[in-house]
Design an enzyme around this catalytic site. Structure first.
Site, PDB file in Angstrom:
ATOM      1  CG  PHE A   1      30.533  20.540  88.964  1.00  0.00           C
ATOM      2  CD1 PHE A   1      31.137  19.611  89.790  1.00  0.00           C
ATOM      3  CD2 PHE A   1      31.050  20.692  87.680  1.00  0.00           C
ATOM      4  CE1 PHE A   1      32.226  18.845  89.375  1.00  0.00           C
ATOM      5  CE2 PHE A   1      32.128  19.938  87.247  1.00  0.00           C
ATOM      6  CZ  PHE A   1      32.722  19.017  88.094  1.00  0.00           C
TER       7      PHE A   1
ATOM      8  CE  LYS B   1      23.978  29.093  85.161  1.00  0.00           C
ATOM      9  NZ  LYS B   1      24.155  27.585  85.168  1.00  0.00           N
TER      10      LYS B   1
ATOM     11  CD  GLU C   1      23.380  23.234  84.595  1.00  0.00           C
ATOM     12  OE1 GLU C   1      23.601  22.934  83.404  1.00  0.00           O
ATOM     13  OE2 GLU C   1      23.887  24.233  85.156  1.00  0.00           O
ATOM     14  NE  ARG C   2      27.653  19.177  85.324  1.00  0.00           N
ATOM     15  CZ  ARG C   2      28.821  18.905  84.768  1.00  0.00           C
ATOM     16  NH1 ARG C   2      29.841  18.515  85.526  1.00  0.00           N
ATOM     17  NH2 ARG C   2      28.999  19.051  83.473  1.00  0.00           N
TER      18      ARG C   2
ATOM     19  CB  SER D   1      35.011  24.506  80.445  1.00  0.00           C
ATOM     20  OG  SER D   1      34.045  25.110  79.614  1.00  0.00           O
TER      21      SER D   1
ATOM     22  CB  CYS E   1      40.097  25.306  88.648  1.00  0.00           C
ATOM     23  SG  CYS E   1      40.047  26.529  89.968  1.00  0.00           S
TER      24      CYS E   1
END
Length: 500
Positions: free
Chosen positions: A149, A173, A176-177, A226, A281
């Site tokens: 995200f 993909k 979804e946020r 993550s 990150c």
């Protein structure tokens, strides 16, 4: 309510699963849209579209594929303001930061525009008597990217830019946020001239991820997220015969030596720790001053600097950063601050009670500063991913060097000093994948490579640059002999060929 749909075979496709995820406006806390969550059959439809497009796209010469990339770059630049507004409305980062997100992605697209040169193989004439040897780089086929995200424009472009330019077809993909920008990028790729099926976007959660991992026609997966999920995707993806690069979490350190320019260092630290609400990150959430005098002065300067930061809505041009992405993530960040205090950290600046007038339900966290952090604390060991800066004091250079080297994550690290010899020694010895010298966020330029070590990265090949080209292609080597006439027939040989 607005529905965010899949993008398959060049068109917008309504979700069929009956499952949806909420997409929030982080500035207000309100649900602004819902995104369809795919079934394995919907993922398969995207794969079949990509498979149908692959042969023709791979056969398109690299120069023509590069022209599509040039046009895609132009279209993204044309729609920069629109993309930034879309991004900010779902992620929460300020508009200027969203434009930076798009621009860093475009830098990899610029690199991909040079794909004809990057795909050139090697050639040896006369490797043996009348024998030539040459190599070529060929695309893998249908490949996939699973993106986070925090960079909904940059990281998808990092992945699909090089992959598509190299002749692959792609299944994206996204998170979804904040899924709207990835769909828009796919639409722009079609507008740029890519055939339908070259870039498909399938939204989803773990169901879609597992479908990607298990699908026999997907040959490679690139992931950013993550560390636990990175390890899961790497382990299961490789077990299913796929090439996988999976990049995980981080706990980047900033080492401050006594000779550092503290005025500039404080500016660098606040931007790197609090920018984008710490949801990077490559953020810099841990500062390690060497020596008590350095630590005390650095803390004093940070305490004076932090109140000058403005937290605001993403459309506020004067705001330094906006809200975090969801209420759940906000509570996670606040929970880590609580944990740090319970572990014995000194809470110097407390951002837990921050509230923005008129946006009290927004997902805002104020800038937080913690001192007296110890290496044994869980709050130091784990990634917080919010606007929280921890001070961990070191007595010596060697102690400071050991902290990032021994940490479970090894994404990035920075050293602040005017001593070139110390910086050179640090860069050579530190056990971390990317190093900044007086550069707080050492994300390499697009024609170099990006990748962390230890639990920050799983797999042997990094992102973008020539490493990206190598990841998205396979090498074929040809050994050729062209006899001058049938009179040159040779006797059968039953030993391994040599070039003697």
């Amino acid at each position: 309510m607005r529905d965010i749909r899949h993008f398959i075979d060049g068109v917008s496709v309504e979700g069929k699963s009956g499952r949806f995820g909420d997409v929030f406006n982080p500035n207000t806390g309100e649900v602004q849209a819902r995104v369809a969550l795919a079934t394995p059959s919907e993922l398969d439809a995207a794969v079949q579209s990509a498979q149908a497009a692959f042969e023709g796209w791979a056969a398109t010469n690299p120069q023509r594929r590069a022209r599509v990339m040039f046009e895609f770059k132009r279209l993204v630049e044309r729609d920069m303001n629109l993309l930034a507004e879309m991004l900010s409305s779902e992620h929460g980062k300020v508009i200027a930061d969203s434009k930076g997100d798009v621009q860093r992605g475009l830098e990899v697209i610029e690199f991909a525009c040079g794909i004809p040169h990057a795909l050139k193989g090697e050639y040896t004439m006369g490797a043996g008597p009348g024998i030539d040897v040459y190599s070529m780089r060929q695309p893998l086929g249908v490949v996939s990217g699973i993106t986070p995200f925090n960079f909904p424009a940059m990281i998808p472009m990092w992945m699909f830019g090089t992959a598509i330019a190299a002749g692959n077809t792609f299944i994206l993909k996204p998170s979804e946020r904040d899924p709207s920008v990835p769909v828009k990028l796919a639409e722009l790729m079609m507008e740029a001239g890519a055939p339908k099926g070259v870039l498909n976007v399938v939204h989803g959660d773990k169901v879609a991820v597992d479908a990607i991992i298990q699908h026999p026609q997907i040959h490679a997966i690139s992931f950013v997220g993550s560390s636990d999920i990175a390890h899961y995707i790497y382990s299961n993806g490789t077990a299913n015969g796929k090439r996988v690069q999976a990049f995980g979490g981080a706990k980047n350190h900033g080492i401050v030596l006594p000779d550092a320019d503290l005025g500039q260092t404080v500016k660098d630290l606040t931007g790197a720790a609090y920018g984008s609400a710490g949801e990077r990150c490559m953020a810099l959430p841990v500062v390690v001053p060497v020596g008590k005098k350095t630590a005390d002065e650095l803390r004093e300067r940070l305490v004076a600097e932090i109140p000058t930061l403005k937290v605001g809505v993403s459309t506020d041009a004067e705001a330094h950063y906006g809200p975090v992405v969801t209420e759940a993530h906000k509570q996670r960040v606040l929970g880590w601050i609580d944990t740090a205090v319970q572990e014995g950290s000194e809470l110097v600046v407390d951002g837990r009670g921050f509230s923005l007038q008129g946006h009290e339900k927004g997902f805002f966290v104020g800038p937080t500063l913690l001192d007296q952090v110890k290496p044994t604390m869980k709050s130091y060991h784990e990634e917080i991913f919010g606007p929280v800066l921890q001070i961990l004091r070191a007595e010596t250079f060697e102690e400071a060097l050991a902290l990032p080297s021994q940490h479970q994550y090894g994404n990035g690290v920075a050293i602040f000093t005017q001593n070139g010899r110390a910086a050179r020694d640090f860069a050579a010895r530190v056990n971390v994948g990317m190093v900044g010298i007086n550069v707080p966020i050492p994300v390499p330029v697009a024609y170099h490579t990006f990748g962390g070590w230890k639990r920050s990265g799983f797999g042997d090949i990094n992102q973008h640059g020539m490493e990206g080209v190598r990841f998205w292609t396979k090498t074929k080597t040809v050994t050729a002999r062209w006899p001058e006439s049938a009179l040159e027939h040779q006797d059968s040989s039953f030993v391994i060929p040599t070039m003697r």
